[in-house]
Design a protein around this motif. Sequence first.
Motif, PDB file in Angstrom:
ATOM      1  N   GLY A   7      27.993  80.582  23.888  1.00  0.00           N
ATOM      2  CA  GLY A   7      28.898  81.069  24.914  1.00  0.00           C
ATOM      3  C   GLY A   7      29.127  80.099  26.041  1.00  0.00           C
ATOM      4  O   GLY A   7      29.655  80.469  27.077  1.00  0.00           O
ATOM      5  N   THR A   8      28.725  78.841  25.899  1.00  0.00           N
ATOM      6  CA  THR A   8      28.922  77.843  26.953  1.00  0.00           C
ATOM      7  C   THR A   8      30.092  76.953  26.605  1.00  0.00           C
ATOM      8  O   THR A   8      30.506  76.833  25.454  1.00  0.00           O
ATOM      9  N   TRP A   9      30.629  76.317  27.613  1.00  0.00           N
ATOM     10  CA  TRP A   9      31.753  75.408  27.422  1.00  0.00           C
ATOM     11  C   TRP A   9      31.274  74.140  26.708  1.00  0.00           C
ATOM     12  O   TRP A   9      30.209  73.630  26.995  1.00  0.00           O
ATOM     13  N   ALA A 136      39.491  68.147  46.823  1.00  0.00           N
ATOM     14  CA  ALA A 136      40.222  68.321  45.569  1.00  0.00           C
ATOM     15  C   ALA A 136      39.302  68.223  44.356  1.00  0.00           C
ATOM     16  O   ALA A 136      39.477  68.946  43.374  1.00  0.00           O
ATOM     17  N   ALA A 137      38.307  67.335  44.416  1.00  0.00           N
ATOM     18  CA  ALA A 137      37.372  67.206  43.299  1.00  0.00           C
ATOM     19  C   ALA A 137      36.586  68.501  43.112  1.00  0.00           C
ATOM     20  O   ALA A 137      36.401  68.982  41.976  1.00  0.00           O
ATOM     21  N   HIS A 138      36.113  69.083  44.207  1.00  0.00           N
ATOM     22  CA  HIS A 138      35.416  70.369  44.121  1.00  0.00           C
ATOM     23  C   HIS A 138      36.340  71.434  43.525  1.00  0.00           C
ATOM     24  O   HIS A 138      35.950  72.204  42.641  1.00  0.00           O
ATOM     25  N   LEU A 139      37.561  71.460  44.048  1.00  0.00           N
ATOM     26  CA  LEU A 139      38.517  72.469  43.599  1.00  0.00           C
ATOM     27  C   LEU A 139      38.818  72.319  42.105  1.00  0.00           C
ATOM     28  O   LEU A 139      38.873  73.302  41.361  1.00  0.00           O
ATOM     29  N   GLY A 140      38.985  71.076  41.663  1.00  0.00           N
ATOM     30  CA  GLY A 140      39.269  70.836  40.255  1.00  0.00           C
ATOM     31  C   GLY A 140      38.139  71.274  39.350  1.00  0.00           C
ATOM     32  O   GLY A 140      38.364  71.878  38.289  1.00  0.00           O
ATOM     33  N   ALA A 141      36.901  70.993  39.762  1.00  0.00           N
ATOM     34  CA  ALA A 141      35.752  71.401  38.956  1.00  0.00           C
ATOM     35  C   ALA A 141      35.695  72.913  38.819  1.00  0.00           C
ATOM     36  O   ALA A 141      35.366  73.444  37.743  1.00  0.00           O
ATOM     37  N   ALA A 380      25.630  64.360  33.499  1.00  0.00           N
ATOM     38  CA  ALA A 380      27.054  64.626  33.694  1.00  0.00           C
ATOM     39  C   ALA A 380      27.829  63.338  33.979  1.00  0.00           C
ATOM     40  O   ALA A 380      28.919  63.121  33.442  1.00  0.00           O
ATOM     41  N   PHE A 381      27.282  62.483  34.818  1.00  0.00           N
ATOM     42  CA  PHE A 381      27.957  61.230  35.142  1.00  0.00           C
ATOM     43  C   PHE A 381      28.069  60.338  33.908  1.00  0.00           C
ATOM     44  O   PHE A 381      29.107  59.729  33.672  1.00  0.00           O
ATOM     45  N   THR A 382      27.010  60.255  33.139  1.00  0.00           N
ATOM     46  CA  THR A 382      27.035  59.413  31.941  1.00  0.00           C
ATOM     47  C   THR A 382      28.090  59.910  30.953  1.00  0.00           C
ATOM     48  O   THR A 382      28.816  59.111  30.343  1.00  0.00           O
ATOM     49  N   GLU A 383      28.200  61.222  30.812  1.00  0.00           N
ATOM     50  CA  GLU A 383      29.221  61.784  29.927  1.00  0.00           C
ATOM     51  C   GLU A 383      30.626  61.506  30.454  1.00  0.00           C
ATOM     52  O   GLU A 383      31.524  61.137  29.692  1.00  0.00           O
ATOM     53  N   ALA A 384      30.828  61.686  31.753  1.00  0.00           N
ATOM     54  CA  ALA A 384      32.161  61.510  32.323  1.00  0.00           C
ATOM     55  C   ALA A 384      32.625  60.063  32.278  1.00  0.00           C
ATOM     56  O   ALA A 384      33.819  59.791  32.146  1.00  0.00           O
ATOM     57  N   TRP A 385      31.682  59.137  32.387  1.00  0.00           N
ATOM     58  CA  TRP A 385      32.032  57.714  32.358  1.00  0.00           C
ATOM     59  C   TRP A 385      31.756  57.099  30.971  1.00  0.00           C
ATOM     60  O   TRP A 385      31.494  55.913  30.859  1.00  0.00           O
ATOM     61  N   ASP A 386      31.842  57.931  29.941  1.00  0.00           N
ATOM     62  CA  ASP A 386      31.804  57.467  28.545  1.00  0.00           C
ATOM     63  C   ASP A 386      30.587  56.608  28.233  1.00  0.00           C
ATOM     64  O   ASP A 386      30.694  55.539  27.624  1.00  0.00           O
ATOM     65  N   ALA A 446      32.553  68.988  37.082  1.00  0.00           N
ATOM     66  CA  ALA A 446      32.661  70.146  36.192  1.00  0.00           C
ATOM     67  C   ALA A 446      31.497  70.166  35.201  1.00  0.00           C
ATOM     68  O   ALA A 446      30.895  71.217  34.934  1.00  0.00           O
ATOM     69  N   LEU A 447      31.161  69.007  34.657  1.00  0.00           N
ATOM     70  CA  LEU A 447      30.022  68.917  33.745  1.00  0.00           C
ATOM     71  C   LEU A 447      28.711  69.213  34.464  1.00  0.00           C
ATOM     72  O   LEU A 447      27.802  69.838  33.904  1.00  0.00           O
ATOM     73  N   LEU A 448      28.599  68.772  35.717  1.00  0.00           N
ATOM     74  CA  LEU A 448      27.397  69.045  36.498  1.00  0.00           C
ATOM     75  C   LEU A 448      27.196  70.546  36.664  1.00  0.00           C
ATOM     76  O   LEU A 448      26.086  71.063  36.475  1.00  0.00           O
ATOM     77  N   LEU A 449      28.252  71.273  37.016  1.00  0.00           N
ATOM     78  CA  LEU A 449      28.129  72.720  37.165  1.00  0.00           C
ATOM     79  C   LEU A 449      27.699  73.360  35.846  1.00  0.00           C
ATOM     80  O   LEU A 449      26.880  74.290  35.827  1.00  0.00           O
ATOM     81  N   HIS A 450      28.268  72.852  34.760  1.00  0.00           N
ATOM     82  CA  HIS A 450      27.893  73.357  33.439  1.00  0.00           C
ATOM     83  C   HIS A 450      26.403  73.150  33.172  1.00  0.00           C
ATOM     84  O   HIS A 450      25.695  74.073  32.751  1.00  0.00           O
TER      85      HIS A 450
END
Length: 455
Positions: A7-9, A136-141, A380-386, A446-450
């Motif tokens: 049930g997780t993203w 905006a970054a907070h809002l987007g997440a 999360a950072f490692t995932e976001a920056w490939d 967004a990944l961090l919140l996840h």
Amino acid sequence: MSTDAAGTWSTDDIRAKVEGLLPALRHDLEDLVRIESVSADPARAGEVERSAEAVAELFRAERFDSVEIVTAEGGAPAVIAHKAGPAGAPTVLLYAHHDVQPENDHAEWDSPPFEPTERDGRLYARGAADDKAGIAAHLGALRVYGDDLPVSVTMFIEGEEEVGSDSLPALLREQQDKLSADVIVIADSGNWDIGVPALTTSLRGLVRVDVTVRTLTHAVHSGMWGGLVPDALITLSRLIATLHDDRGNVAVAGLHSGPAADVVYPEERLRAESGAVPGIEWIGDGSAVERLWTKPSLSITGLDAPKVDGASNTLVASARAKISLRVAPGDTTENALACLRAHLEAHVAWGAELSVSVVDTGEATQIDATGPAYDAARTAFTEAWDGTEPVDMGVGGSIPFIAEFLEAFPRASVLVTGVEDPDTRAHGANEGLHLAEFERVVLAEALLLHHLGEL
């Protein structure tokens, strides 16, 4: 939006969601940037209030459970909003600030400072990065998840960071119950480079003083009295010269220094980013990042004396300098100020009168970036920056309010992140947001919140 069996993203779904919401997110960012929320300008206090209301309206549109605009001790308006996540999930406080620096001379800008303009992959405007992009970054997440948040979220958007956050301690005291959180994400720093994320783990503190030297009760003829009576400019110059040794290290006894992360700052990049003139030699000892992050530095940022043009042929009676001392992590402003004052008193020459007045101070910050929340952030950072792992980065500048958060919420894990890069030019003309990096920042949060929701 697909989910896995638990049930997780999924990471791929979060990435796709971020990509899809960026056009609307950028539109909202540009609308915020057009509001001239310069907190240092009393004439634009109404714009600061309008900015707070615009931020609050964005959170209302996201169906937050509560949204309010608050002040303390007559300070600028801040926005506090809360949205509940699953029962038992951690609470994450997301911080940014909606006030901006003055734009100064419009002629120095390549496009109007409050009209967001894209050039070569950057969005240029005052506040486009510092720090409306943090909002905006907070809002987007949060928009990634809508009403299906993996954690409970409290938004805290301050309105006077650019003028020293004077009312922040009172605001934290008065609103402590509403702001209490397990994890605090402060989006007001930056990344190591384009394509290289970072967590900011140390910041220097600040002590600024005005130093006045007086040798005469009034100016006198330089021919009649020169050679016997010292003038104030020569006396002040001698005093300033004692503040560094011959290699450029700060010569004030008793100041703290410490080691820095094992990070190489390439010479070409140093010269390009610092704006150093060709042939200039660096000052001080130690690695570049030690000198910039974990050792004290001292600069003369202002000087009051007669102008060269039109100067009379007299001995100057008094002269004044503004001294900016950056305090290394691990030191305190109380100690640094005492050491600086003792040095000045011991080294003022020829019996001149000396006065030292404190302009402002701000404590240094050292964060122990270990534990589950920091592990989640690095993942999360490692995932976001490939696959590029984040650097633990120091910052030579000062953000004193971070120390206020650490004191107010000692049990919370404080993560200092941000949208800036080495060419952001925050506080200067042509401040710009790197749009591709901004997308990665939104994805990382967004990944961090996840990941925090999984703890």
